[in-house]
Scaffold this motif. Structure first.
Motif, PDB file in Angstrom:
ATOM      1  N   LYS A   1       0.442  -1.333   0.151  1.00 30.72           N
ATOM      2  CA  LYS A   1       0.068   0.255  -0.098  1.00 30.72           C
ATOM      3  C   LYS A   1       0.748   1.213  -0.268  1.00 30.72           C
ATOM      4  O   LYS A   1       0.479   2.281  -0.784  1.00 30.72           O
ATOM      5  CB  LYS A   1      -1.192   0.202   1.820  1.00 30.72           C
ATOM      6  CG  LYS A   1      -2.255   1.532   1.637  1.00 30.72           C
ATOM      7  CD  LYS A   1      -2.718   0.585   2.338  1.00 30.72           C
ATOM      8  CE  LYS A   1      -3.468   1.910   3.120  1.00 30.72           C
ATOM      9  NZ  LYS A   1      -4.423   1.976   3.858  1.00 30.72           N
ATOM     10  N   LEU A   2       2.136   1.327   1.083  1.00 32.21           N
ATOM     11  CA  LEU A   2       3.095   2.225   0.838  1.00 32.21           C
ATOM     12  C   LEU A   2       3.180   2.584  -0.133  1.00 32.21           C
ATOM     13  O   LEU A   2       3.133   3.515  -0.703  1.00 32.21           O
ATOM     14  CB  LEU A   2       4.169   1.768   2.114  1.00 32.21           C
ATOM     15  CG  LEU A   2       4.884   2.966   1.987  1.00 32.21           C
ATOM     16  CD1 LEU A   2       4.453   4.361   2.208  1.00 32.21           C
ATOM     17  CD2 LEU A   2       5.496   2.931   2.985  1.00 32.21           C
ATOM     18  N   LYS A   3       3.953   1.551  -1.128  1.00 30.86           N
ATOM     19  CA  LYS A   3       5.249   1.512  -2.347  1.00 30.86           C
ATOM     20  C   LYS A   3       3.629   2.806  -3.352  1.00 30.86           C
ATOM     21  O   LYS A   3       4.345   3.053  -3.965  1.00 30.86           O
ATOM     22  CB  LYS A   3       5.002  -0.439  -3.061  1.00 30.86           C
ATOM     23  CG  LYS A   3       6.143  -0.441  -2.017  1.00 30.86           C
ATOM     24  CD  LYS A   3       7.898   0.087  -2.575  1.00 30.86           C
ATOM     25  CE  LYS A   3       8.311  -0.705  -2.396  1.00 30.86           C
ATOM     26  NZ  LYS A   3       9.977  -0.193  -2.720  1.00 30.86           N
ATOM     27  N   TYR A   4       2.757   1.885  -2.946  1.00 35.06           N
ATOM     28  CA  TYR A   4       1.629   2.063  -4.278  1.00 35.06           C
ATOM     29  C   TYR A   4       1.204   3.551  -4.370  1.00 35.06           C
ATOM     30  O   TYR A   4       1.410   4.084  -5.239  1.00 35.06           O
ATOM     31  CB  TYR A   4      -0.053   1.575  -3.822  1.00 35.06           C
ATOM     32  CG  TYR A   4      -0.882   1.883  -5.088  1.00 35.06           C
ATOM     33  CD1 TYR A   4      -1.028   1.581  -6.546  1.00 35.06           C
ATOM     34  CD2 TYR A   4      -2.179   2.518  -4.519  1.00 35.06           C
ATOM     35  CE1 TYR A   4      -1.538   1.935  -7.047  1.00 35.06           C
ATOM     36  CE2 TYR A   4      -3.344   2.841  -5.312  1.00 35.06           C
ATOM     37  CZ  TYR A   4      -2.994   2.560  -7.190  1.00 35.06           C
ATOM     38  OH  TYR A   4      -3.667   3.552  -7.344  1.00 35.06           O
ATOM     39  N   ILE A   5       1.162   4.276  -2.723  1.00 33.50           N
ATOM     40  CA  ILE A   5       0.967   5.975  -2.683  1.00 33.50           C
ATOM     41  C   ILE A   5       1.869   6.536  -3.089  1.00 33.50           C
ATOM     42  O   ILE A   5       1.889   6.932  -3.587  1.00 33.50           O
ATOM     43  CB  ILE A   5       1.006   6.099  -1.138  1.00 33.50           C
ATOM     44  CG1 ILE A   5      -0.787   5.107  -0.449  1.00 33.50           C
ATOM     45  CG2 ILE A   5       0.777   7.754  -0.818  1.00 33.50           C
ATOM     46  CD1 ILE A   5      -0.860   5.157   0.763  1.00 33.50           C
ATOM     47  N   GLN A   6       3.318   6.241  -2.401  1.00 35.40           N
ATOM     48  CA  GLN A   6       4.783   6.455  -3.283  1.00 35.40           C
ATOM     49  C   GLN A   6       4.738   6.858  -5.317  1.00 35.40           C
ATOM     50  O   GLN A   6       5.593   7.817  -5.366  1.00 35.40           O
ATOM     51  CB  GLN A   6       5.890   5.813  -2.547  1.00 35.40           C
ATOM     52  CG  GLN A   6       6.360   5.797  -1.421  1.00 35.40           C
ATOM     53  CD  GLN A   6       7.260   4.467  -0.673  1.00 35.40           C
ATOM     54  OE1 GLN A   6       7.551   3.905  -1.719  1.00 35.40           O
ATOM     55  NE2 GLN A   6       7.585   5.273   0.765  1.00 35.40           N
ATOM     56  N   LEU A   7       3.878   5.874  -5.494  1.00 37.26           N
ATOM     57  CA  LEU A   7       4.563   5.688  -6.462  1.00 37.26           C
ATOM     58  C   LEU A   7       3.607   6.273  -7.837  1.00 37.26           C
ATOM     59  O   LEU A   7       3.224   7.254  -8.078  1.00 37.26           O
ATOM     60  CB  LEU A   7       3.985   4.119  -7.497  1.00 37.26           C
ATOM     61  CG  LEU A   7       3.774   4.477  -9.337  1.00 37.26           C
ATOM     62  CD1 LEU A   7       5.251   4.389  -9.741  1.00 37.26           C
ATOM     63  CD2 LEU A   7       3.168   3.171  -9.512  1.00 37.26           C
ATOM     64  N   LEU A   8       1.756   6.378  -7.067  1.00 35.72           N
ATOM     65  CA  LEU A   8       1.316   7.380  -7.062  1.00 35.72           C
ATOM     66  C   LEU A   8       1.282   8.955  -6.784  1.00 35.72           C
ATOM     67  O   LEU A   8       1.254  10.061  -7.525  1.00 35.72           O
ATOM     68  CB  LEU A   8      -0.122   7.649  -6.508  1.00 35.72           C
ATOM     69  CG  LEU A   8      -1.134   6.246  -7.162  1.00 35.72           C
ATOM     70  CD1 LEU A   8      -2.644   6.113  -5.367  1.00 35.72           C
ATOM     71  CD2 LEU A   8      -1.551   6.650  -7.898  1.00 35.72           C
TER      72      LEU A   8
ATOM     73  N   LYS B  70       5.101  10.171  -6.732  1.00 38.87           N
ATOM     74  CA  LYS B  70       5.559  10.757  -8.326  1.00 38.87           C
ATOM     75  C   LYS B  70       4.884  11.027  -9.478  1.00 38.87           C
ATOM     76  O   LYS B  70       5.086  11.375 -10.267  1.00 38.87           O
ATOM     77  CB  LYS B  70       6.737   9.599  -8.122  1.00 38.87           C
ATOM     78  CG  LYS B  70       7.372   9.337  -7.096  1.00 38.87           C
ATOM     79  CD  LYS B  70       8.101   8.032  -7.413  1.00 38.87           C
ATOM     80  CE  LYS B  70       9.181   7.867  -5.611  1.00 38.87           C
ATOM     81  NZ  LYS B  70       9.865   7.239  -6.764  1.00 38.87           N
ATOM     82  N   HIS B  71       3.787   9.940  -9.715  1.00 40.53           N
ATOM     83  CA  HIS B  71       3.107  10.732 -10.796  1.00 40.53           C
ATOM     84  C   HIS B  71       2.453  11.949 -10.931  1.00 40.53           C
ATOM     85  O   HIS B  71       2.266  12.117 -12.638  1.00 40.53           O
ATOM     86  CB  HIS B  71       2.248   8.676 -10.866  1.00 40.53           C
ATOM     87  CG  HIS B  71       1.187   9.168 -12.086  1.00 40.53           C
ATOM     88  ND1 HIS B  71       1.524   8.937 -13.542  1.00 40.53           N
ATOM     89  CD2 HIS B  71      -0.215  10.079 -12.534  1.00 40.53           C
ATOM     90  CE1 HIS B  71       0.529   9.305 -14.532  1.00 40.53           C
ATOM     91  NE2 HIS B  71      -0.566   9.604 -13.598  1.00 40.53           N
ATOM     92  N   ASN B  72       2.047  11.583  -9.575  1.00 40.02           N
ATOM     93  CA  ASN B  72       1.219  13.394  -9.652  1.00 40.02           C
ATOM     94  C   ASN B  72       2.449  14.629  -9.683  1.00 40.02           C
ATOM     95  O   ASN B  72       2.147  15.261 -10.342  1.00 40.02           O
ATOM     96  CB  ASN B  72       0.744  13.509  -7.953  1.00 40.02           C
ATOM     97  CG  ASN B  72      -1.365  12.494  -8.930  1.00 40.02           C
ATOM     98  OD1 ASN B  72      -1.009  12.266  -8.988  1.00 40.02           O
ATOM     99  ND2 ASN B  72      -1.483  12.425  -7.341  1.00 40.02           N
ATOM    100  N   GLU B  73       3.533  14.324  -9.889  1.00 43.83           N
ATOM    101  CA  GLU B  73       4.843  15.592  -9.340  1.00 43.83           C
ATOM    102  C   GLU B  73       4.643  15.313 -10.741  1.00 43.83           C
ATOM    103  O   GLU B  73       4.597  16.320 -11.887  1.00 43.83           O
ATOM    104  CB  GLU B  73       6.200  15.025  -8.485  1.00 43.83           C
ATOM    105  CG  GLU B  73       5.886  14.981  -7.246  1.00 43.83           C
ATOM    106  CD  GLU B  73       7.202  14.266  -6.489  1.00 43.83           C
ATOM    107  OE1 GLU B  73       7.379  14.544  -6.919  1.00 43.83           O
ATOM    108  OE2 GLU B  73       7.022  14.192  -5.123  1.00 43.83           O
ATOM    109  N   LEU B  74       4.660  14.401 -12.029  1.00 43.62           N
ATOM    110  CA  LEU B  74       5.130  14.211 -12.612  1.00 43.62           C
ATOM    111  C   LEU B  74       4.421  14.996 -13.710  1.00 43.62           C
ATOM    112  O   LEU B  74       4.090  16.245 -14.642  1.00 43.62           O
ATOM    113  CB  LEU B  74       5.519  13.316 -13.405  1.00 43.62           C
ATOM    114  CG  LEU B  74       6.652  12.565 -13.075  1.00 43.62           C
ATOM    115  CD1 LEU B  74       7.202  10.996 -13.365  1.00 43.62           C
ATOM    116  CD2 LEU B  74       8.539  13.294 -13.653  1.00 43.62           C
TER     117      LEU B  74
END
Length: 117
Positions: A93-100, A102-106
């Motif tokens: 869940k934490l990995k998924y949130i971190q990925l989201l 980063k995606h939002n930042e991009l």
């Protein structure tokens, strides 16, 4: 002459009370994947083992070399207790949130870049 593993699988499926749809749901394979497996002459023993579990058929009768395989060994299944499952869930869940994030930042960077041009 070697046995066509896919054709054997097809005959076992046809003799069973399980529909292709139910088999697909139980194994989490698409119906197309099952049809593809049926066409394979040298279908992997790991797949036959998985089908055998659902179809309640022992393919090692037809392929004695499968006798040493078990579902747990074949798929490297780890048995986890409830606390370990929760910890694993939280990890992913934490990995998924971190990925989201980063995606939002991009996305924000891209929007800012396109609006400045």
């Amino acid at each position: 002459m070697p046995i066509h593993r896919g054709k054997l699988l097809k005959s076992i499926i046809q003799k069973s009370d399980i529909s292709i749809f139910d088999l697909s749901k139980a194994l989490e394979y698409s119906i197309d994947a099952i049809h593809h497996h049926i066409e394979m002459e040298t279908l992997d023993f790991k797949l036959l083992l998985a089908y055998g579990e659902v179809l309640k058929y022992d393919f090692s009768v037809d392929f004695p070399e499968m006798k040493s395989l078990t579902v747990k060994e074949t798929f490297n299944i780890e048995v986890m207790n409830y606390d370990e499952l929760l910890k694993d869930r939280d990890h992913w869940k934490l990995k998924y949130i971190q990925l989201l994030e980063k995606h939002n930042e991009l996305l924000i960077r891209r929007l800012n870049f396109s609006s400045s041009n």
